[in-house]
Design a protein around this motif. Structure first.
Motif, PDB file in Angstrom:
ATOM      1  N   LEU A 198      69.410  -2.353  15.980  1.00 20.99           N
ATOM      2  CA  LEU A 198      68.436  -3.439  15.976  1.00 20.99           C
ATOM      3  C   LEU A 198      67.322  -3.186  16.984  1.00 20.99           C
ATOM      4  CD1 LEU A 198      67.621  -6.275  14.970  1.00 20.99           C
ATOM      5  CD2 LEU A 198      69.167  -7.230  16.696  1.00 20.99           C
ATOM      6  N   ASP A 199      67.655  -2.598  18.111  1.00 17.53           N
ATOM      7  CA  ASP A 199      66.675  -2.359  19.177  1.00 17.53           C
ATOM      8  C   ASP A 199      65.854  -1.096  18.957  1.00 17.53           C
ATOM      9  OD1 ASP A 199      67.606  -4.622  20.435  1.00 17.53           O
ATOM     10  OD2 ASP A 199      68.973  -3.523  21.763  1.00 17.53           O
ATOM     11  N   ASN A 200      66.161  -0.329  17.919  1.00 17.26           N
ATOM     12  CA  ASN A 200      65.499   0.952  17.700  1.00 17.26           C
ATOM     13  C   ASN A 200      64.401   0.790  16.643  1.00 17.26           C
ATOM     14  OD1 ASN A 200      64.729   3.578  17.167  1.00 17.26           O
ATOM     15  ND2 ASN A 200      66.822   4.377  17.116  1.00 17.26           N
ATOM     16  N   PRO A 201      63.141   0.870  17.035  1.00 15.53           N
ATOM     17  CA  PRO A 201      62.048   0.679  16.080  1.00 15.53           C
ATOM     18  C   PRO A 201      61.938   1.797  15.048  1.00 15.53           C
ATOM     19  CG  PRO A 201      61.192   1.397  18.207  1.00 15.53           C
ATOM     20  CD  PRO A 201      62.649   1.115  18.406  1.00 15.53           C
ATOM     21  N   ALA A 202      62.696   2.874  15.232  1.00 17.18           N
ATOM     22  CA  ALA A 202      62.649   3.966  14.260  1.00 17.18           C
ATOM     23  C   ALA A 202      63.284   3.566  12.932  1.00 17.18           C
ATOM     24  CB  ALA A 202      63.352   5.204  14.825  1.00 17.18           C
ATOM     25  N   PHE A 203      64.126   2.541  12.959  1.00 16.10           N
ATOM     26  CA  PHE A 203      64.757   2.075  11.731  1.00 16.10           C
ATOM     27  C   PHE A 203      63.830   1.104  11.005  1.00 16.10           C
ATOM     28  CE2 PHE A 203      68.496   3.406  14.155  1.00 16.10           C
ATOM     29  CZ  PHE A 203      69.208   4.098  13.182  1.00 16.10           C
ATOM     30  N   GLY A 204      63.899   1.107   9.695  1.00 20.91           N
ATOM     31  CA  GLY A 204      63.089   0.206   8.896  1.00 20.91           C
ATOM     32  C   GLY A 204      63.525  -1.238   9.052  1.00 20.91           C
ATOM     33  N   GLN A 205      62.690  -2.152   8.579  1.00 25.08           N
ATOM     34  CA  GLN A 205      62.955  -3.571   8.753  1.00 25.08           C
ATOM     35  C   GLN A 205      64.221  -3.995   8.016  1.00 25.08           C
ATOM     36  OE1 GLN A 205      61.126  -5.556  10.868  1.00 25.08           O
ATOM     37  NE2 GLN A 205      62.893  -6.900  10.550  1.00 25.08           N
ATOM     38  N   ALA A 206      64.450  -3.462   6.845  1.00 25.76           N
ATOM     39  CA  ALA A 206      65.633  -3.857   6.085  1.00 25.76           C
ATOM     40  C   ALA A 206      66.906  -3.466   6.829  1.00 25.76           C
ATOM     41  CB  ALA A 206      65.604  -3.218   4.701  1.00 25.76           C
ATOM     42  N   ARG A 207      66.919  -2.263   7.386  1.00 28.34           N
ATOM     43  CA  ARG A 207      68.111  -1.822   8.130  1.00 28.34           C
ATOM     44  C   ARG A 207      68.288  -2.641   9.390  1.00 28.34           C
ATOM     45  NH1 ARG A 207      72.055  -1.485  10.129  1.00 28.34           N
ATOM     46  NH2 ARG A 207      73.433   0.298  10.618  1.00 28.34           N
ATOM     47  N   ARG A 208      67.210  -2.996  10.055  1.00 32.47           N
ATOM     48  CA  ARG A 208      67.325  -3.793  11.270  1.00 32.47           C
ATOM     49  C   ARG A 208      67.736  -5.218  10.960  1.00 32.47           C
ATOM     50  NH1 ARG A 208      61.817  -2.802  14.298  1.00 32.47           N
ATOM     51  NH2 ARG A 208      62.848  -3.901  16.020  1.00 32.47           N
ATOM     52  N   ASP A 209      67.311  -5.742   9.835  1.00 35.64           N
ATOM     53  CA  ASP A 209      67.770  -7.077   9.426  1.00 35.64           C
ATOM     54  C   ASP A 209      69.278  -7.059   9.180  1.00 35.64           C
ATOM     55  OD1 ASP A 209      65.233  -8.130   9.583  1.00 35.64           O
ATOM     56  OD2 ASP A 209      64.823  -7.980   7.426  1.00 35.64           O
ATOM     57  N   HIS A 210      69.750  -5.993   8.546  1.00 39.51           N
ATOM     58  CA  HIS A 210      71.196  -5.857   8.339  1.00 39.51           C
ATOM     59  C   HIS A 210      71.911  -5.774   9.679  1.00 39.51           C
ATOM     60  CE1 HIS A 210      75.005  -4.501   6.610  1.00 39.51           C
ATOM     61  NE2 HIS A 210      75.021  -3.572   7.555  1.00 39.51           N
ATOM     62  N   ALA A 211      71.329  -5.043  10.623  1.00 39.23           N
ATOM     63  CA  ALA A 211      71.940  -4.913  11.950  1.00 39.23           C
ATOM     64  C   ALA A 211      72.027  -6.262  12.651  1.00 39.23           C
ATOM     65  CB  ALA A 211      71.128  -3.920  12.796  1.00 39.23           C
ATOM     66  N   ARG A 212      70.982  -7.067  12.535  1.00 37.17           N
ATOM     67  CA  ARG A 212      71.006  -8.387  13.174  1.00 37.17           C
ATOM     68  C   ARG A 212      72.133  -9.253  12.610  1.00 37.17           C
ATOM     69  NH1 ARG A 212      66.712 -10.014  11.404  1.00 37.17           N
ATOM     70  NH2 ARG A 212      67.495 -11.469   9.833  1.00 37.17           N
TER      71      ARG A 212
END
Length: 234
Positions: A198-212
């Motif tokens: 979640l803290d890594n901006p290298a990941f896309g928004q969809a993956r970070r939403d899943h992480a959250r």
């Protein structure tokens, strides 16, 4: 060749059904070797790896059924059977070269979203990409958490503890303190892992939403277990 897209697991790739087979992008070579070993020893709770198709996709046997996300979708005995399925995986890989210097091969992600159920009873674990050498108690702790603990909804905590007791009985004798500690350890591990994503901006928004969502799920589950620790240990 008619392709039917399959859904249900925590995956982002496209997985399709073609007749009595499942086609998906190639998984880790280690997972292929594990599935081949499970077929050789007659382990019945995993799909069979049939090779690759003309597009280079892995071809697996299709297991009829569906995944579940609530106890109401499971029949009596489902939790015990899930524990037995995991125990047999651990037993048939203990001492095998695939386990390396660890206790056995673990599935690594045997949640209900990666378990096919038929008539309310689990029949197979799917999505073996995360299988690896590991320790029994950690794999069991993850299974116990994801199958038995519901931080949201209306399932009484006493019922969740009863499901845990049934699952433990299906697996075999495990110290209750060790099992609850393993559940908390797996919840913490996933929360930390997904927080880093979640803290890594290298990941896309969809993956970070899943992480959250994953962080929220793991933390809420851990809080519930710790609040009712004595009940779960009992």
């Amino acid at each position: 060749m008619i392709e039917e897209r399959l859904t249900g697991g925590n995956i982002t790739e496209v997985v399709v059904r073609v007749g009595d087979t499942v086609r998906r992008s190639p998984g880790p070579e280690f997972a292929v070797r594990v599935l081949e070993h499970l077929e050789a020893v007659g382990y019945p709770y995993a799909p069979r790896h049939l090779g690759t198709d003309e597009r280079g996709r892995d071809v697996l046997t299709f297991v009829p059924g569906h995944t579940t996300d609530h106890p109401s979708q499971r029949a009596e005995g489902a939790y015990a059977l899930a524990g037995t399925m995991l125990r047999r995986l651990h037993d048939v890989t203990t001492g095998h070269p695939l386990a390396g210097d660890r206790e056995c091969v673990v599935h690594g992600d045997a949640g209900p979203y990666n378990t096919i159920v038929h008539d309310g009873l689990p029949v197979a674990f799917v999505d073996w990409d995360g299988c690896r050498p590991g320790d029994r108690i950690d794999d069991l702790g993850y299974l116990a958490w994801t199958w038995c603990v519901l931080a949201s909804g209306t399932v009484p905590v006493a019922d969740q503890a009863a499901h845990l007791r049934e699952l433990r009985a299906g697996y075999g004798e495990v110290d209750p303190d060790d099992l609850v500690a393993a559940m908390v350890r797996q919840q913490t591990r996933l929360a930390d892992l997904e927080q880093a994503t979640l803290d890594n901006p290298a990941f896309g928004q969809a993956r970070r939403d899943h992480a959250r969502r994953a962080v929220e799920w793991a933390v809420a589950s851990r809080d519930l277990v710790l609040r009712h620790e004595n009940l779960f240990r009992a």
